[in-house]
Design a protein around this motif. Structure first.
Motif, PDB file in Angstrom:
ATOM      1  N   PHE A   1     -13.347 -69.255 -48.338  1.00  0.00           N
ATOM      2  CA  PHE A   1     -12.101 -69.940 -48.522  1.00  0.00           C
ATOM      3  C   PHE A   1     -13.071 -71.442 -47.831  1.00  0.00           C
ATOM      4  O   PHE A   1     -13.693 -71.248 -47.130  1.00  0.00           O
ATOM      5  N   SER A   2     -12.502 -72.440 -48.246  1.00  0.00           N
ATOM      6  CA  SER A   2     -12.037 -73.936 -47.020  1.00  0.00           C
ATOM      7  C   SER A   2     -11.114 -74.308 -46.222  1.00  0.00           C
ATOM      8  O   SER A   2      -9.523 -74.070 -47.057  1.00  0.00           O
ATOM      9  N   ALA A   3     -11.241 -75.336 -45.441  1.00  0.00           N
ATOM     10  CA  ALA A   3      -9.737 -75.658 -44.793  1.00  0.00           C
ATOM     11  C   ALA A   3     -10.272 -76.875 -44.033  1.00  0.00           C
ATOM     12  O   ALA A   3     -11.724 -77.022 -43.475  1.00  0.00           O
ATOM     13  N   GLU A   4      -9.128 -77.565 -43.535  1.00  0.00           N
ATOM     14  CA  GLU A   4      -9.228 -78.500 -43.050  1.00  0.00           C
ATOM     15  C   GLU A   4      -8.909 -78.469 -41.747  1.00  0.00           C
ATOM     16  O   GLU A   4      -8.502 -76.681 -41.190  1.00  0.00           O
ATOM     17  N   MET A   5      -9.827 -78.675 -40.478  1.00  0.00           N
ATOM     18  CA  MET A   5     -10.206 -77.779 -38.972  1.00  0.00           C
ATOM     19  C   MET A   5      -9.178 -78.756 -37.942  1.00  0.00           C
ATOM     20  O   MET A   5      -9.748 -79.618 -38.052  1.00  0.00           O
ATOM     21  N   ILE A   6      -8.576 -78.488 -36.759  1.00  0.00           N
ATOM     22  CA  ILE A   6      -8.485 -79.697 -36.109  1.00  0.00           C
ATOM     23  C   ILE A   6      -8.291 -78.462 -34.780  1.00  0.00           C
ATOM     24  O   ILE A   6      -8.073 -77.707 -34.629  1.00  0.00           O
ATOM     25  N   GLN A   7      -9.276 -79.871 -33.977  1.00  0.00           N
ATOM     26  CA  GLN A   7      -9.517 -79.018 -32.689  1.00  0.00           C
ATOM     27  C   GLN A   7      -8.537 -79.662 -31.852  1.00  0.00           C
ATOM     28  O   GLN A   7      -9.324 -80.670 -31.638  1.00  0.00           O
ATOM     29  N   THR A   8      -8.126 -79.194 -30.615  1.00  0.00           N
ATOM     30  CA  THR A   8      -7.330 -79.697 -29.600  1.00  0.00           C
ATOM     31  C   THR A   8      -7.917 -79.883 -28.258  1.00  0.00           C
ATOM     32  O   THR A   8      -7.993 -78.329 -28.583  1.00  0.00           O
ATOM     33  N   ASP A   9      -8.917 -79.925 -27.613  1.00  0.00           N
ATOM     34  CA  ASP A   9      -8.958 -79.710 -26.252  1.00  0.00           C
ATOM     35  C   ASP A   9      -8.008 -79.586 -24.734  1.00  0.00           C
ATOM     36  O   ASP A   9      -6.720 -79.842 -25.452  1.00  0.00           O
ATOM     37  N   ALA A  10      -8.152 -79.215 -23.898  1.00  0.00           N
ATOM     38  CA  ALA A  10      -7.417 -79.562 -22.378  1.00  0.00           C
ATOM     39  C   ALA A  10      -7.174 -80.075 -22.305  1.00  0.00           C
ATOM     40  O   ALA A  10      -5.537 -80.646 -21.621  1.00  0.00           O
ATOM     41  N   LYS A  11      -7.749 -81.876 -22.680  1.00  0.00           N
ATOM     42  CA  LYS A  11      -7.049 -82.358 -21.965  1.00  0.00           C
ATOM     43  C   LYS A  11      -6.509 -83.446 -23.928  1.00  0.00           C
ATOM     44  O   LYS A  11      -5.715 -84.764 -23.696  1.00  0.00           O
ATOM     45  N   GLY A  12      -5.800 -82.671 -24.372  1.00  0.00           N
ATOM     46  CA  GLY A  12      -5.167 -83.157 -25.732  1.00  0.00           C
ATOM     47  C   GLY A  12      -6.011 -84.196 -27.120  1.00  0.00           C
ATOM     48  O   GLY A  12      -5.684 -84.761 -28.161  1.00  0.00           O
ATOM     49  N   LYS A  13      -7.570 -84.497 -26.719  1.00  0.00           N
ATOM     50  CA  LYS A  13      -8.015 -84.567 -28.082  1.00  0.00           C
ATOM     51  C   LYS A  13      -8.269 -83.946 -28.674  1.00  0.00           C
ATOM     52  O   LYS A  13      -8.943 -83.109 -29.126  1.00  0.00           O
ATOM     53  N   VAL A  14      -8.446 -84.620 -29.729  1.00  0.00           N
ATOM     54  CA  VAL A  14      -7.932 -84.067 -31.040  1.00  0.00           C
ATOM     55  C   VAL A  14      -9.784 -84.520 -32.118  1.00  0.00           C
ATOM     56  O   VAL A  14      -9.932 -85.950 -32.449  1.00  0.00           O
ATOM     57  N   THR A  15     -10.423 -83.322 -32.931  1.00  0.00           N
ATOM     58  CA  THR A  15     -11.459 -83.730 -33.288  1.00  0.00           C
ATOM     59  C   THR A  15     -10.426 -82.958 -34.683  1.00  0.00           C
ATOM     60  O   THR A  15     -11.018 -82.115 -35.081  1.00  0.00           O
TER      61      THR A  15
ATOM     62  N   LYS B   1      -7.858 -68.437 -15.164  1.00  0.00           N
ATOM     63  CA  LYS B   1      -6.658 -67.786 -15.528  1.00  0.00           C
ATOM     64  C   LYS B   1      -5.056 -68.458 -15.994  1.00  0.00           C
ATOM     65  O   LYS B   1      -4.163 -68.229 -15.990  1.00  0.00           O
ATOM     66  N   GLY B   2      -5.047 -68.226 -17.775  1.00  0.00           N
ATOM     67  CA  GLY B   2      -4.811 -68.026 -18.492  1.00  0.00           C
ATOM     68  C   GLY B   2      -4.637 -69.653 -18.761  1.00  0.00           C
ATOM     69  O   GLY B   2      -3.836 -69.819 -20.026  1.00  0.00           O
ATOM     70  N   LYS B   3      -4.925 -70.657 -18.884  1.00  0.00           N
ATOM     71  CA  LYS B   3      -5.130 -72.667 -18.355  1.00  0.00           C
ATOM     72  C   LYS B   3      -5.855 -72.237 -20.060  1.00  0.00           C
ATOM     73  O   LYS B   3      -7.045 -71.739 -20.548  1.00  0.00           O
ATOM     74  N   VAL B   4      -4.787 -72.914 -21.735  1.00  0.00           N
ATOM     75  CA  VAL B   4      -5.403 -73.042 -22.432  1.00  0.00           C
ATOM     76  C   VAL B   4      -6.617 -74.265 -22.541  1.00  0.00           C
ATOM     77  O   VAL B   4      -6.720 -75.623 -21.832  1.00  0.00           O
ATOM     78  N   THR B   5      -7.806 -74.161 -23.044  1.00  0.00           N
ATOM     79  CA  THR B   5      -8.943 -74.442 -22.799  1.00  0.00           C
ATOM     80  C   THR B   5      -9.746 -75.847 -23.965  1.00  0.00           C
ATOM     81  O   THR B   5      -9.981 -76.858 -24.366  1.00  0.00           O
ATOM     82  N   SER B   6      -9.250 -74.773 -25.059  1.00  0.00           N
ATOM     83  CA  SER B   6      -9.030 -74.946 -26.631  1.00  0.00           C
ATOM     84  C   SER B   6      -8.267 -74.430 -27.482  1.00  0.00           C
ATOM     85  O   SER B   6      -8.006 -73.439 -27.451  1.00  0.00           O
ATOM     86  N   THR B   7      -7.693 -75.178 -28.708  1.00  0.00           N
ATOM     87  CA  THR B   7      -7.058 -74.617 -29.910  1.00  0.00           C
ATOM     88  C   THR B   7      -7.405 -75.018 -31.197  1.00  0.00           C
ATOM     89  O   THR B   7      -8.295 -76.563 -31.119  1.00  0.00           O
ATOM     90  N   VAL B   8      -8.081 -74.243 -31.811  1.00  0.00           N
ATOM     91  CA  VAL B   8      -8.395 -74.595 -33.233  1.00  0.00           C
ATOM     92  C   VAL B   8      -7.842 -73.880 -34.388  1.00  0.00           C
ATOM     93  O   VAL B   8      -7.079 -72.507 -34.634  1.00  0.00           O
ATOM     94  N   GLU B   9      -7.247 -75.163 -35.593  1.00  0.00           N
ATOM     95  CA  GLU B   9      -5.928 -74.360 -36.270  1.00  0.00           C
ATOM     96  C   GLU B   9      -6.903 -74.991 -37.567  1.00  0.00           C
ATOM     97  O   GLU B   9      -7.367 -75.976 -37.944  1.00  0.00           O
ATOM     98  N   TYR B  10      -6.623 -73.937 -38.366  1.00  0.00           N
ATOM     99  CA  TYR B  10      -7.455 -73.823 -40.133  1.00  0.00           C
ATOM    100  C   TYR B  10      -5.912 -74.226 -40.574  1.00  0.00           C
ATOM    101  O   TYR B  10      -4.870 -73.625 -40.901  1.00  0.00           O
ATOM    102  N   ARG B  11      -6.040 -75.690 -41.356  1.00  0.00           N
ATOM    103  CA  ARG B  11      -4.905 -76.242 -42.499  1.00  0.00           C
ATOM    104  C   ARG B  11      -5.257 -76.618 -43.866  1.00  0.00           C
ATOM    105  O   ARG B  11      -6.337 -76.587 -43.924  1.00  0.00           O
ATOM    106  N   ASN B  12      -4.415 -76.396 -44.403  1.00  0.00           N
ATOM    107  CA  ASN B  12      -4.804 -76.997 -46.238  1.00  0.00           C
ATOM    108  C   ASN B  12      -5.399 -75.753 -46.574  1.00  0.00           C
ATOM    109  O   ASN B  12      -6.602 -76.680 -47.207  1.00  0.00           O
TER     110      ASN B  12
END
Length: 196
Positions: free
Chosen positions: A30-44, A155-166
């Motif tokens: 598949f192909s998809a849009e990728m949205i990565q958010t770091d611990a400070k909320g910066k979105v790539t 310690k369980g603190k979120v450091t990054s989130t990656v989500e695939y859309r479309n």
């Protein structure tokens, strides 16, 4: 730049190692849009192209530049495409089909959730080596891949989130997973001391 590429490559490898331990009904493609958010909320933002668990292409946008990483587990290598038609190669000194003992983890299913139209099992992987922290995936059996992935510190603190859309399922062009024609391998020439 190098630190960013290294962290992205580690993240990608960690995800793929876990996939290699799963029994998939079909190879994801598949192909998809990728949205990565770091611990400070910066979105790539970027794109991902997947051809089975052994061929993955990431394209990240950073202003006017696009950084491309191609992961080829079948060849035990990753390529990062650089400006001026050059590429950097990283060889893996391990068998991608065998879990690296340093990446051993405990797995726990946390429940289920629908993400971007896919029914997902939420699976948490807690690495025994604490420096690698925790990986949580929203894994879709239908897609054969995680639609969302989150990394956390020990310690369980979120450091990054990656989500695939479309997400668009279907055959991906083979050339996406090869070094483009005309590219040469980048090598660093060490500085030699002056003779005087």
């Amino acid at each position: 730049m190098a630190k960013r590429l290294g962290s992205r490559l580690f993240f990608l490898l960690a995800v793929v190692f876990i996939f290699s331990g799963l029994v998939l009904a079909a190879k994801p493609e598949f192909s998809a849009e990728m949205i990565q958010t770091d611990a400070k909320g910066k979105v790539t933002t970027g794109k991902i192209y997947v051809q089975g668990p052994e061929k993955i292409r990431h394209e990240f946008s950073d202003g006017d530049t696009v950084s491309v990483t191609i992961l080829r587990l079948d060849k035990k290598v990753s390529w990062t495409l650089l400006p001026d038609q050059q590429y950097m190669e990283v060889s893996f000194q391990f068998d991608p089909n065998q879990l690296n003992p340093e990446l051993e983890y405990e797995m726990k299913t946390l429940g289920s959730e629908t993400v971007n139209g896919y029914d997902c099992q939420i699976i948490q992987y807690t690495y025994k080596e604490r420096k690698y922290g925790i990986l949580v995936q929203w894994f879709s059996e239908e897609l054969g891949f995680a639609v969302k992935t989150q990394t956390k510190d020990a310690k369980g603190k979120v450091t990054s989130t990656v989500e695939y859309r479309n997400i668009v399922e279907g055959k991906q062009p083979d050339e996406l997973f090869e070094i483009p024609n005309g590219y040469t391998k980048f090598s660093i020439i060490p500085k030699l001391p002056l003779p005087f």
